[in-house]
Design a protein around this motif. Structure first.
Motif, short mmCIF file in Angstrom:
data_model
loop_
_atom_site.label_atom_id
_atom_site.label_comp_id
_atom_site.label_asym_id
_atom_site.label_seq_id
_atom_site.Cartn_x
_atom_site.Cartn_y
_atom_site.Cartn_z
N ARG A 144 43.31 43.42 40.56
CA ARG A 144 42.09 43.05 41.27
C ARG A 144 41.91 41.55 41.15
O ARG A 144 42.26 40.95 40.14
CB ARG A 144 40.88 43.77 40.67
CG ARG A 144 40.92 45.27 40.97
CD ARG A 144 39.66 45.96 40.50
NE ARG A 144 38.44 45.36 41.00
CZ ARG A 144 37.77 45.77 42.09
NH1 ARG A 144 38.23 46.77 42.79
NH2 ARG A 144 36.66 45.19 42.45
N TYR A 145 41.31 40.96 42.18
CA TYR A 145 41.09 39.52 42.21
C TYR A 145 39.65 39.22 42.60
O TYR A 145 39.05 39.96 43.36
CB TYR A 145 42.03 38.84 43.22
CG TYR A 145 43.48 38.98 42.82
CD1 TYR A 145 44.09 38.01 42.04
CD2 TYR A 145 44.21 40.08 43.20
CE1 TYR A 145 45.41 38.13 41.66
CE2 TYR A 145 45.53 40.22 42.83
CZ TYR A 145 46.13 39.24 42.06
OH TYR A 145 47.43 39.37 41.69
N ARG A 146 39.13 38.15 42.04
CA ARG A 146 37.77 37.71 42.35
C ARG A 146 37.86 36.34 43.01
O ARG A 146 38.64 35.49 42.58
CB ARG A 146 36.95 37.62 41.07
CG ARG A 146 35.55 37.10 41.29
CD ARG A 146 34.75 37.00 40.02
NE ARG A 146 35.62 36.76 38.87
CZ ARG A 146 35.33 37.11 37.63
NH1 ARG A 146 34.19 37.69 37.36
NH2 ARG A 146 36.15 36.87 36.65
N LYS A 147 37.07 36.12 44.03
CA LYS A 147 37.03 34.82 44.69
C LYS A 147 36.45 33.79 43.74
O LYS A 147 35.43 34.03 43.09
CB LYS A 147 36.15 34.94 45.95
CG LYS A 147 36.27 33.79 46.89
CD LYS A 147 35.46 34.09 48.15
CE LYS A 147 35.74 33.10 49.23
NZ LYS A 147 35.00 33.41 50.45
#
Length: 90
Positions: free
Chosen positions: A3-6
Motif C-alpha cells: 500500500r502507498y500513501r500520497k
C-alpha cells in the motif's frame, strides 16, 4: 500487494470564477497560457470557460474549477469536489 500513501505536498492554486481570467493569467505567469472558450453547459447552451495548456495537453476549466500549480511548476485545472477532497488550506 503493498500500500502507498500520497506524500503531503503544498500547492499554489487560484479558483476560476468565470470573470477572473486576468487573475488566472497572472497566476500562471510565463509558465502557462490561458485562452477563453465556450463549453457545453448543463441542459442547452454554452458557458464561458478557459483552456489551460498542461503537460498532458490542453484541458478546459469551467467557472468554479481550481487552477493548480504543481510541484514542477506545471498548471492544471481541478474540479471543486476533487480539490476539496484532496487539499486543505495550509
Amino acid at each position: 500487494m503493498a500500500r502507498y500513501r500520497k506524500r503531503p505536498v503544498e500547492v499554489d492554486a487560484v479558483r476560476y470564477d468565470g470573470t477572473n481570467r486576468d487573475e488566472v493569467d497572472a497566476f500562471m505567469g510565463q509558465a502557462g497560457k490561458v485562452e477563453e472558450t465556450k463549453l457545453p453547459g448543463p441542459g442547452r447552451g454554452l458557458h464561458d470557460g478557459i483552456v489551460i495548456h498542461t503537460l498532458e495537453g490542453d484541458m478546459t476549466a469551467s467557472p468554479g474549477d481550481w487552477i493548480i500549480r504543481g510541484v514542477q511548476g506545471e498548471h492544471y485545472p481541478c474540479k471543486p469536489d476533487i480539490f476539496a477532497a484532496t487539499y486543505e488550506e495550509a
